[in-house]
Design an enzyme around this catalytic site. Structure first.
Site, short mmCIF file in Angstrom:
data_model
loop_
_atom_site.label_atom_id
_atom_site.label_comp_id
_atom_site.label_asym_id
_atom_site.label_seq_id
_atom_site.Cartn_x
_atom_site.Cartn_y
_atom_site.Cartn_z
N PHE A 111 -0.60 -0.09 -22.58
CA PHE A 111 -1.95 0.46 -22.38
C PHE A 111 -2.03 1.46 -21.23
O PHE A 111 -2.97 2.23 -21.15
CB PHE A 111 -2.96 -0.69 -22.18
CG PHE A 111 -3.24 -1.02 -20.73
CD1 PHE A 111 -2.38 -1.84 -20.03
CD2 PHE A 111 -4.36 -0.51 -20.09
CE1 PHE A 111 -2.62 -2.14 -18.69
CE2 PHE A 111 -4.61 -0.80 -18.76
CZ PHE A 111 -3.74 -1.62 -18.06
N LYS A 112 -1.04 1.45 -20.35
CA LYS A 112 -1.05 2.38 -19.23
C LYS A 112 -1.15 3.83 -19.71
O LYS A 112 -1.62 4.70 -18.99
CB LYS A 112 0.21 2.23 -18.38
CG LYS A 112 0.50 0.83 -17.87
CD LYS A 112 -0.39 0.43 -16.72
CE LYS A 112 0.14 -0.76 -15.93
NZ LYS A 112 0.20 -2.01 -16.69
#
Ligand SMILES: *Cc1c(COP(=O)(O)O)cnc(C)c1O
Length: 508
Positions: A111-112
Site C-alpha cells: 500500500f505504500k
C-alpha cells in the site's frame, strides 16, 4: 483560504503545505499537522460517481492549498497511471462479510505505493514553488515496504537522491530482493545490523544533527523524508478512505447516513491516521479498528491510555508488568514499537495542546512511556485496539481461503483476524479492511499457513507458481521483475555508522 501546518510540539514553526513536504519533519522534532482538518466540500453523492483521480483532487486540494489546480492535477495524473496493474487502482472485494480494499496494485505491490508514487511529484513541485537550490536527499528507514516503494518513486528523478536503511535480518526475502535489485543512479540501499526502530532512530538523529545539516548545505544538499511522517505521504492516503466510502455507497453496501467501520493493520500509525483524518473531514466512518501483530504496544495503549514501549500489559493483572521484547513476525512491516504517527493523534486528543504533547513525547524518550489523563483517554473512543498472534494470523489466512477462495497476505490477515474477533461487539453497517500487501510479497508465510507440509520443501520460484494456481491471480509484474533482475546493492553497516554511509554516498 490557505491552510498552514505547524509542529505538534510548538505553534510557532508555521509553514505552507509545500514547505512542510520539503522539510518532512519539523525542526523541533515534532510532526507537521494542519492547523485544522478541512471538511469535504463535495458530498458523497457526487464523489461516488468520480474516478479515483478525481476524488484524489477533491481531497488533496483541501490540504495542499498552496498548490495550483494544474500542479495538483499534474502530480495526480503522473502518479496514478499504468504503474498500477488494475484500472480501478484500488479494487474493493467482499470477503467473509467484510469489504477488503486492495491497496497493493502499485509498482511494489504494497500500500505504500499509494502515497509514494505521488510523493516525488509533490516534492519536486514543492521544490520549484519554493525556488529550492539544493539537491534533495531523501533519507528513509524502512521495515520493508517503504524503502522499495520510495526508491521506485524517486529513482532517477532529477534533483533528488535517496538513501534507504533497512534491518538486515528483519524483512522478507521478497522485500529484500526487491530493494537490492533497485536500479537508478541516485539510489542507495543499506542493511543495518539493528531492527527497524534502530533504523528509524538513526534517521531521526541525522535529521536533527545541526552540524550535519550545515555540512550538507555546504555541499549543496538538503535532507527530506519519504517516511510516513511526511504530510506528503499522509494526505494521499486520506484519499482512498474517502473513495472507498463513496464506492460502498454506490454499490448499496451502505445507505446514506450509515457508518462504515475501518480496520487497519497498523505499524507506524500512518495508514490508520489517514482514516481518522478522512472521518474528521466528514467521511461516514464509524469505528477505527487498530490491528496489531504480536508487537502489541498500540493494543495496550488503546486498552489503558498508557503507551509503554518497555513493558507489556498483563491483561488479567491490569498492569504493565512484563518486559516488552521486539518480535520478528510474519508481518514484518508492522514490527514496530515506536509508532511515529501516533504523535499526531496525541496532539489532537490533548486538545491540540503542543505543550502537553511535547511533555508526553519527552517522557517517551526519557522513560519509555507516557500516561494520558482520563479525559484524554476518553477521546480515544473513536478507536478500538485489537491484536492477533502468529497462530491466529496463519489460521485466518487458511480459514478465509477455505471459505471464500481468497488469499490474503499476513498483514491483511492480522486485520481480518482482529475484525472477526470484534465484529459482533462493534456492529456497524459495513466494515472495510485495508489490505496492505499482495500475498505474493509474503509468499512463504502465506502458503505455509494454508498447507505447511505441502509447501515447506519448495523453492521460492516454485511457490510463485503455486500461488498463481491457488489464487487464480496472475504473478504480478513486480514479482516477475525481481526474479530476473541482478542484485545491485550489498552494503551492510552497524547502526552507529549510518551517517558515514550517507556521507560516503554524497561524496562528502
Ligand atoms: C507499512 C505497512 C503497514 C503499516 O502501515 P503504517 O502506516 O505504518 O501503520 C502494514 N502493512 C504493510 C504491508 C505495510 O507495508
Amino acid at each position: 483560504m490557505e491552510l498552514y501546518y505547524h509542529s505538534t510540539r510548538n505553534e510557532k514553526e508555521r509553514v505552507s503545505a509545500s514547505k512542510a513536504i520539503l522539510q518532512g519533519l519539523a525542526n523541533d522534532g515534532g510532526l507537521f499537522v494542519p492547523e485544522s482538518i478541512p471538511a469535504l466540500d463535495t458530498d458523497l453523492d457526487h464523489l461516488k460517481d468520480m474516478s479515483y483521480k478525481e476524488v484524489a483532487y477533491e481531497v488533496m486540494k483541501l490540504f495542499l492549498t498552496d498548490f495550483t489546480k494544474e500542479e495538483l492535477m499534474y502530480c495526480i495524473e503522473h502518479a496514478y497511471d499504468d504503474k498500477f496493474d488494475t484500472k480501478e487502482l484500488v479494487p474493493l472485494k467482499k470477503v467473509d462479510n467484510a469489504w477488503v480494499l486492495e491497496l497493493f496494485h502499485g509498482p511494489t505491490i504494497a500500500f505504500k505505493d499509494m502515497a509514494l508514487s505521488i510523493l516525488p511529484y509533490l516534492m519536486t513541485t514543492s521544490a520549484q514553488k519554493n525556488a529550492l537550490k539544493e539537491e534533495i536527499i531523501i533519507l528513509t528507514a524502512t521495515s520493508g515496504d517503504t524503502g522499495k516503494a520510495a526508491m521506485a518513486g524517486f529513482a532517477d528523478v532529477p534533483g533528488t537522491r535517496i538513501v534507504v536503511f533497512y534491518p538486515k535480518n528483519g524483512v522478507s526475502p521478497v522485500q529484500e530482493k526487491q530493494m537490492l535489485t533497485q536500479r537508478g543512479k541516485n539510489v542507495k540501499v543499506v542493511g543495518i545490523t539493528g531492527n527497524f526502530d534502530d533504523a528509524q532512530s538513526g534517521v531521526k538523529q541525522m535529521f536533527h544533527d545541526g552540524a550535519l545539516k550545515e555540512k550538507l548545505r555546504e555541499g549543496g544538499f538538503v535532507f527530506s523524508s519519504a517516511n510516513s511522517i511526511n504530510i506528503g505521504r499522509l494526505v494521499p492516503q486520506v484519499v482512498y478512505y474517502v473513495y472507498a466510502c463513496a464506492q460502498l455507497l454506490k454499490r448499496g453496501a451502505v445507505k446514506p447516513g450509515e457508518k462504515i467501520n475501518v480496520c487497519v493493520p497498523t505499524g507506524n500509525f500512518g495508514n490508520i491516521l489517514a482514516a481518522y483524518y478522512a472521518k474528521k473531514m466528514g467521511a461516514p466512518i464509524g469505528r477505527l479498528i487498530c490491528a496489531s501483530n504480536s508487537n502489541k504496544v498500540l493494543y495496550d495503549f488503546f486498552r489503558t491510555g498508557t503507551y509503554d514501549k518497555l513493558h507489556s500489559l498483563d491483561e488479567k493483572a491490569g498492569e504493565f508488568n512484563t518486559d516488552r521484547h521486539f518480535m520478528l513476525t510474519s508481518s514484518p512491516s508492522m514490527d514496530i514499537l515506536i509508532s511515529s504517527n501516533l504523535e499526531r493523534l496525541i496532539y489532537t486528543i490533548t486538545g491540540e495542546d503542543t505543550k502537553k504533547n511535547s511533555a508526553y513525547m519527552e517522557s517517551l524518550a526519557k522513560e519509555g512511556k507516557y500516561h494520558l489523563s482520563d479525559a484524554e483517554k476518553a477521546k480515544l473512543a473513536d478507536f478500538t485496539g485489537g491484536c492477533a498472534g502468529e497462530e491466529e494470523v496463519a489460521q485466518r489466512i487458511k480459514e478465509v481461503f477455505e471459505s471464500d477462495g481468497y488469499i490474503m497476505d499476513t498483514h491483511t490477515a492480522v486485520a481480518s483476524s482482529v475484525e472477526k474477533k470484534c465484529r459482533r461487539e462493534l456492529g456497524g453497517a459495513a466494515t472495510l479492511i485495508a489490505s496492505t500487501a499482495s500475498p505474493y510479497k509474503f509468499l512463504r508465510s502465506v502458503l505455509s499457513a494454508i498447507d505447511e507440509k505441502k509447501y515447506a520443501s519448495l523453492s521460492d520460484e516454485a511457490l510463485f507458481n503455486e500461488m498463481e494456481k491457488l489464487s487464480s491471480v496472475a504473478i504480478p509484474p513486480a514479482i516477475q521483475d525481481i526474479l530476473s533482475a541482478p542484485v545491485l546493492h550489498d552494503t551492510v553497516c552497524e547502526t552507529g555508522d549510518m551517517e558515514k554511509e550517507v556521507l560516503k554516498f554524497l561524496g562528502l
